[in-house]
Write an enzyme that holds these catalytic residues in place. Sequence first.
Site, PDB file in Angstrom:
ATOM      1  N   LYS A  99       0.861  -1.192   0.000  1.00  0.00           N
ATOM      2  CA  LYS A  99       0.000   0.000   0.000  1.00  0.00           C
ATOM      3  C   LYS A  99       0.890   1.232   0.000  1.00  0.00           C
ATOM      4  CE  LYS A  99      -3.175   2.756   2.886  1.00  0.00           C
ATOM      5  NZ  LYS A  99      -4.086   2.789   4.053  1.00  0.00           N
TER       6      LYS A  99
ATOM      7  N   GLU B 136      -9.271   4.031   1.665  1.00  0.00           N
ATOM      8  CA  GLU B 136      -8.669   4.069   0.332  1.00  0.00           C
ATOM      9  C   GLU B 136      -7.621   2.977   0.123  1.00  0.00           C
ATOM     10  OE1 GLU B 136      -7.559   5.691   2.860  1.00  0.00           O
ATOM     11  OE2 GLU B 136      -5.438   5.200   2.710  1.00  0.00           O
TER      12      GLU B 136
ATOM     13  N   ARG C  28      -7.488  -0.263   0.777  1.00  0.00           N
ATOM     14  CA  ARG C  28      -7.953  -1.523   0.186  1.00  0.00           C
ATOM     15  C   ARG C  28      -8.241  -1.352  -1.301  1.00  0.00           C
ATOM     16  NH1 ARG C  28     -12.771  -1.703   4.406  1.00  0.00           N
ATOM     17  NH2 ARG C  28     -11.205  -0.463   5.510  1.00  0.00           N
TER      18      ARG C  28
ATOM     19  N   ASP D 219      -2.359  10.345   3.425  1.00  0.00           N
ATOM     20  CA  ASP D 219      -3.761   9.982   3.555  1.00  0.00           C
ATOM     21  C   ASP D 219      -4.504  11.062   4.334  1.00  0.00           C
ATOM     22  OD1 ASP D 219      -6.213   8.800   3.715  1.00  0.00           O
ATOM     23  OD2 ASP D 219      -5.603   7.187   5.092  1.00  0.00           O
TER      24      ASP D 219
ATOM     25  N   LYS E 208      -9.706  13.349   7.554  1.00  0.00           N
ATOM     26  CA  LYS E 208      -9.336  12.947   8.907  1.00  0.00           C
ATOM     27  C   LYS E 208      -9.359  14.176   9.811  1.00  0.00           C
ATOM     28  CE  LYS E 208      -6.388   9.004   7.829  1.00  0.00           C
ATOM     29  NZ  LYS E 208      -7.226   7.946   8.424  1.00  0.00           N
TER      30      LYS E 208
ATOM     31  N   ASP F 209     -11.939   7.531   3.114  1.00  0.00           N
ATOM     32  CA  ASP F 209     -10.795   7.259   3.989  1.00  0.00           C
ATOM     33  C   ASP F 209     -10.452   5.768   4.019  1.00  0.00           C
ATOM     34  OD1 ASP F 209      -8.736   7.841   5.670  1.00  0.00           O
ATOM     35  OD2 ASP F 209      -9.974   8.158   7.460  1.00  0.00           O
TER      36      ASP F 209
ATOM     37  N   ASP G 279       1.691   6.463   5.396  1.00  0.00           N
ATOM     38  CA  ASP G 279       0.711   5.519   4.860  1.00  0.00           C
ATOM     39  C   ASP G 279       1.211   4.810   3.597  1.00  0.00           C
ATOM     40  OD1 ASP G 279      -1.714   4.347   5.500  1.00  0.00           O
ATOM     41  OD2 ASP G 279      -2.898   5.721   4.277  1.00  0.00           O
TER      42      ASP G 279
HETATM   43  N1  BES Z   1      -4.289   4.774   6.723  1.00  0.00           N
HETATM   44  C1  BES Z   1      -5.434   4.509   7.500  1.00  0.00           C
HETATM   45  C2  BES Z   1      -5.181   3.484   8.602  1.00  0.00           C
HETATM   46  C3  BES Z   1      -4.186   3.842   9.679  1.00  0.00           C
HETATM   47  C4  BES Z   1      -4.614   4.266  10.920  1.00  0.00           C
HETATM   48  C5  BES Z   1      -2.833   3.684   9.481  1.00  0.00           C
HETATM   49  C6  BES Z   1      -3.708   4.562  11.909  1.00  0.00           C
HETATM   50  C7  BES Z   1      -1.920   3.981  10.472  1.00  0.00           C
HETATM   51  C8  BES Z   1      -2.358   4.409  11.689  1.00  0.00           C
HETATM   52  C9  BES Z   1      -6.555   3.986   6.602  1.00  0.00           C
HETATM   53  O1  BES Z   1      -6.536   4.426   5.296  1.00  0.00           O
HETATM   54  C10 BES Z   1      -7.831   4.448   7.195  1.00  0.00           C
HETATM   55  O2  BES Z   1      -8.049   5.626   7.241  1.00  0.00           O
HETATM   56  N2  BES Z   1      -8.642   3.494   7.640  1.00  0.00           N
HETATM   57  C11 BES Z   1      -9.893   3.805   8.226  1.00  0.00           C
HETATM   58  C12 BES Z   1     -10.928   2.930   7.590  1.00  0.00           C
HETATM   59  C13 BES Z   1     -12.346   3.279   7.944  1.00  0.00           C
HETATM   60  C14 BES Z   1     -12.751   4.588   7.310  1.00  0.00           C
HETATM   61  C15 BES Z   1     -13.240   2.173   7.474  1.00  0.00           C
HETATM   62  C16 BES Z   1      -9.760   3.488   9.707  1.00  0.00           C
HETATM   63  O3  BES Z   1      -9.215   2.452  10.046  1.00  0.00           O
HETATM   64  O4  BES Z   1     -10.217   4.289  10.512  1.00  0.00           O
HETATM   65 ZN    ZN Z   2      -4.733   4.983   4.523  1.00  0.00          ZN
HETATM   66 MN    MN Z   3      -7.523   6.286   5.013  1.00  0.00          MN
END
Ligand code: BES
Ligand code: ZN
Ligand code: MN
Length: 505
Positions: free
Chosen positions: A275, A359, A361, A280, A287, A357, A298
């Site tokens: 990834k 993104e 996957r 992000d 966020k 967010d 990220d």
């Molecule tokens: N990049 C984030 C996940 C992340 C969180 C990485 C903390 C490192 C530290 C990912 O893209 C994300 O934002 N995931 C969301 C998904 C949700 C919107 C379903 C999450 O986990 O909150």
């Molecule tokens: Zn992310």
């Molecule tokens: Mn994200």
Amino acid sequence: MSIKKSLLTLSLSVALTATAQAETFNFSDQAKKADAIVVFQAGDTPSAGLAQLNKQSNDQLMKSLSVAKFKGDSKQVVEVLAPAGIDADRVIVVGLGDSTELNAGAVNKIGASLSAKLSKTDAQDIQIFTKGISDNQSNASFAAELAHGISLRAYKFDKYLSKKKPAEKNYSLRVNQPQQAKTTYKQLEAVEAGVFLARDLTSEVPTEMNPVHFAAAAKELKKLGVKVKVLKPRQIKKLGMGALHAVGRGSAEGSRLVVAHWEGNNDTPIALVGKGITFDSGGYNVKTGKSIARMKSDMAGAAAVLGTVKALALQEADVNVVAVMAMAANMVSETSVAPGDVVETAEGLSVEILNTDAEGRLVVADGMWYARDKYKPEIMVDVATLTGSKVRALGDRYTAIFSEDDNLVSQLTVSGKAVDEKVWRLPLGYKDKLKSPIADLTNIGSGGPGATTAATFLQQFAGDTKWVHLDIAGNALISADKGVNPAGGTGHGVRLLSHWIMNNK
Ligand code: BES
Ligand code: ZN
Ligand code: MN
């Protein structure tokens, strides 16, 4: 346009100034004059080197150690001003703990503690008495793994500091089999270079590390005989990778698919998919809160797989490994994908983007398709900072591992323990939570455990290829020094994947 272009080249040259390894290691069975001498004690058993120095000092050394309450515990490090009779400025005594528990990862961490202690001194030439000490493999392996730990911890990302890192240190390790130690360390040094590349890329600031910068960093590996390919947005779209294309749509440079292939033999390749979200923001589901400032990391999955390829290439490893890195900046702009949009993946599955967010996957899904379609790998491992849910479940030390393949999970568990990048298995499932009324899938689970629904989403793109998903969210960027990792990008995954690939070929 031309101004824009020159700005790009300018920032490119900044981004590629890598943080080079500074410490030097010399393995020998001869004593060498040094300003610091390092000896060991496993529990209450002093090493031969320590016993010898103590004798030379007329028992002064042991007296100092007892005043310092030194117990020989693992990673305990005591600095003593060299007593009369010892020809050096200082003696550093390092605890090994229970010597039956000394695996490579434990020795690396001991090296890291020693490195941290020495970084606070102005000692330049350091002599380490490792003779006779074994990490349950050999004395040569102990010395090499110790050097590895020292070096990993001594790394510093200091390009933005006005005050640079202090002068490098020269380590000379006294070992029984210097040649063997050198050979082992040479391999570990290759792994270090891979870790340092991943750390450099992860720590780099988002404006200086967009998908174009990352692609340029990958191209540097061509010098090592790695085949590197970069697909631009137009080609990405043409091949049908609508999900990867969509995530980068709101950024100035758009998405890139970067491939780095180390073809060390003609076996069916192992594919590593990373990834690579260079920043992000969350997109329109922007966020909020302070976590957004960590999102330059990220792309750590992409950095880890590229670092692994570098490590393998430097060793000229007899393996066939292709890294596929799905790169994009997830930004907010009028061209960004909107919540509610539907995109088409190259696999043929449509996805309703209910949350911009989620993104990671999306880009990894198309990366997995590309890896399978073009390289027909025997095994595919994806590495991604995928979910906050993973961080809540396992924190920042364990990596979450997901797979239907028990054998691969157990291999990676063994490697994780060996290098101290431990994995913990979480389940796949809850596919019913990914239903959409208007598309084949949604990109967020309607309830259910977030790390699992994200992994299950990716599973839809594995086909019948043996597949493992590593969620490294939280592991990639740390705010305080810990073990072999100084604060900043950790390069997490490089040591795990290198060990796994080299030990299961
Ligand atoms: N990049 C984030 C996940 C992340 C969180 C990485 C903390 C490192 C530290 C990912 O893209 C994300 O934002 N995931 C969301 C998904 C949700 C919107 C379903 C999450 O986990 O909150
Ligand atoms: Zn992310
Ligand atoms: Mn994200």
